[in-house]
Design a protein around this motif. Structure first.
Motif, PDB file in Angstrom:
ATOM      1  N   PRO A 140       5.379   4.166  -5.755  1.00 22.92           N
ATOM      2  CA  PRO A 140       6.813   4.385  -5.949  1.00 22.92           C
ATOM      3  C   PRO A 140       7.502   3.157  -6.541  1.00 22.92           C
ATOM      4  CG  PRO A 140       6.340   4.001  -3.641  1.00 22.92           C
ATOM      5  CD  PRO A 140       5.024   4.014  -4.359  1.00 22.92           C
ATOM      6  N   PRO A 141       8.613   3.317  -7.205  1.00 25.69           N
ATOM      7  CA  PRO A 141       9.241   4.562  -7.656  1.00 25.69           C
ATOM      8  C   PRO A 141       8.527   5.087  -8.901  1.00 25.69           C
ATOM      9  CG  PRO A 141      10.530   2.712  -8.415  1.00 25.69           C
ATOM     10  CD  PRO A 141       9.401   2.143  -7.597  1.00 25.69           C
TER      11      PRO A 141
ATOM     12  N   GLY B  93       5.592  10.240   5.304  1.00 28.61           N
ATOM     13  CA  GLY B  93       6.658  11.233   5.290  1.00 28.61           C
ATOM     14  C   GLY B  93       6.236  12.378   4.401  1.00 28.61           C
ATOM     15  N   ILE B  94       6.598  13.589   4.804  1.00 30.44           N
ATOM     16  CA  ILE B  94       6.190  14.783   4.045  1.00 30.44           C
ATOM     17  C   ILE B  94       7.430  15.580   3.690  1.00 30.44           C
ATOM     18  CG2 ILE B  94       4.884  16.938   4.104  1.00 30.44           C
ATOM     19  CD1 ILE B  94       3.036  15.622   6.159  1.00 30.44           C
ATOM     20  N   ARG B  95       7.474  16.044   2.451  1.00 33.64           N
ATOM     21  CA  ARG B  95       8.547  16.927   2.007  1.00 33.64           C
ATOM     22  C   ARG B  95       7.934  18.051   1.191  1.00 33.64           C
ATOM     23  NH1 ARG B  95      14.097  15.686  -1.291  1.00 33.64           N
ATOM     24  NH2 ARG B  95      14.812  17.831  -1.228  1.00 33.64           N
ATOM     25  N   THR B  96       8.346  19.280   1.485  1.00 27.05           N
ATOM     26  CA  THR B  96       7.856  20.426   0.725  1.00 27.05           C
ATOM     27  C   THR B  96       9.007  21.031  -0.060  1.00 27.05           C
ATOM     28  OG1 THR B  96       8.224  21.894   2.596  1.00 27.05           O
ATOM     29  CG2 THR B  96       6.025  20.972   2.364  1.00 27.05           C
TER      30      THR B  96
ATOM     31  N   ASN C 155       0.817  -1.216   0.000  1.00 27.66           N
ATOM     32  CA  ASN C 155       0.000   0.000   0.000  1.00 27.66           C
ATOM     33  C   ASN C 155       0.850   1.265   0.000  1.00 27.66           C
ATOM     34  OD1 ASN C 155       0.966  -0.214   2.562  1.00 27.66           O
ATOM     35  ND2 ASN C 155      -0.997  -0.088   3.593  1.00 27.66           N
ATOM     36  N   ARG C 156       2.060   1.150  -0.576  1.00 25.56           N
ATOM     37  CA  ARG C 156       2.903   2.341  -0.698  1.00 25.56           C
ATOM     38  C   ARG C 156       2.289   3.266  -1.745  1.00 25.56           C
ATOM     39  NH1 ARG C 156       8.611   0.719  -2.351  1.00 25.56           N
ATOM     40  NH2 ARG C 156       7.404  -0.365  -3.911  1.00 25.56           N
ATOM     41  N   ILE C 157       2.305   4.562  -1.445  1.00 26.51           N
ATOM     42  CA  ILE C 157       1.727   5.536  -2.375  1.00 26.51           C
ATOM     43  C   ILE C 157       2.407   6.884  -2.180  1.00 26.51           C
ATOM     44  CG2 ILE C 157      -0.146   6.312  -0.878  1.00 26.51           C
ATOM     45  CD1 ILE C 157      -1.897   6.247  -3.481  1.00 26.51           C
ATOM     46  N   ILE C 158       2.508   7.618  -3.259  1.00 30.64           N
ATOM     47  CA  ILE C 158       3.046   8.977  -3.237  1.00 30.64           C
ATOM     48  C   ILE C 158       1.951   9.906  -3.747  1.00 30.64           C
ATOM     49  CG2 ILE C 158       4.745  10.570  -4.204  1.00 30.64           C
ATOM     50  CD1 ILE C 158       6.636   8.203  -4.482  1.00 30.64           C
TER      51      ILE C 158
ATOM     52  N   SER D  77       4.539   4.605   3.509  1.00 30.52           N
ATOM     53  CA  SER D  77       5.280   3.352   3.406  1.00 30.52           C
ATOM     54  C   SER D  77       4.320   2.171   3.492  1.00 30.52           C
ATOM     55  CB  SER D  77       6.324   3.263   4.518  1.00 30.52           C
ATOM     56  OG  SER D  77       5.690   3.145   5.776  1.00 30.52           O
ATOM     57  N   SER D  78       4.849   0.991   3.280  1.00 26.82           N
ATOM     58  CA  SER D  78       4.005  -0.204   3.325  1.00 26.82           C
ATOM     59  C   SER D  78       3.494  -0.483   4.732  1.00 26.82           C
ATOM     60  CB  SER D  78       4.776  -1.416   2.792  1.00 26.82           C
ATOM     61  OG  SER D  78       5.981  -1.571   3.521  1.00 26.82           O
TER      62      SER D  78
END
Length: 140
Positions: A23-24, A53-56, A4-7, A47-48
């Motif tokens: 991902p990727p 995690g957050i990045r701006t 269930n990884r997702i971006i 993550s699975s």
């Protein structure tokens, strides 16, 4: 085991992601649909195990013509009359290049003046120190 990884990628403060990937991944950000100015790309990755995690990433879009201003700087304090020159440069393929008026006029930098004055000063020093009429006798 289920992956269930997702971006998710968000633009500015939009509550809905404009794109979701597993991902990727690679994608192309088309800035022609984004207005000029400062923006922020927010990337949320899960993550699975379900942790996020957050990045701006702040960035600036400038699809319009580049604007050059001579005579006034950001945050400058001015008084009385201030001469300002404004020019813009487009990158469209149908532009016709004109030599006259296509460059922003700027003053000559101080370091160039220092080099010219130093060169002229050395030339005058050399002329004064080593000028002697006996070295310049005429053959006639």
């Amino acid at each position: 085991m289920e992956d269930n990884r997702i971006i998710k990628v968000y633009l500015d403060d939009d509550p809905q992601p404009f794109v979701e990937f597993a991902p990727p991944t690679k994608f192309v950000l088309d800035t022609s649909k984004i207005p000029d100015g400062k923006h922020e790309l927010k990337i949320v990755a899960r993550s699975s195990s379900g942790k996020e995690g957050i990045r701006t990433l702040p960035f600036e879009v400038r699809n319009g013509p580049s604007i050059a201003v001579v005579g006034l700087k950001d945050g400058e304090v001015v008084n009385e009359k201030v001469p300002i020159t404004i020019n813009s440069y487009g990158s469209e393929k149908n532009d016709f290049f004109l030599i006259r008026g296509s460059e922003t006029p700027k003053g000559i930098p101080a370091w160039v003046w220092a080099l010219v004055i130093g060169f002229v000063g050395f030339a005058m020093f050399y002329l004064i120190m080593y000028w002697d009429p006996q070295f310049y006798k005429s053959f006639f």
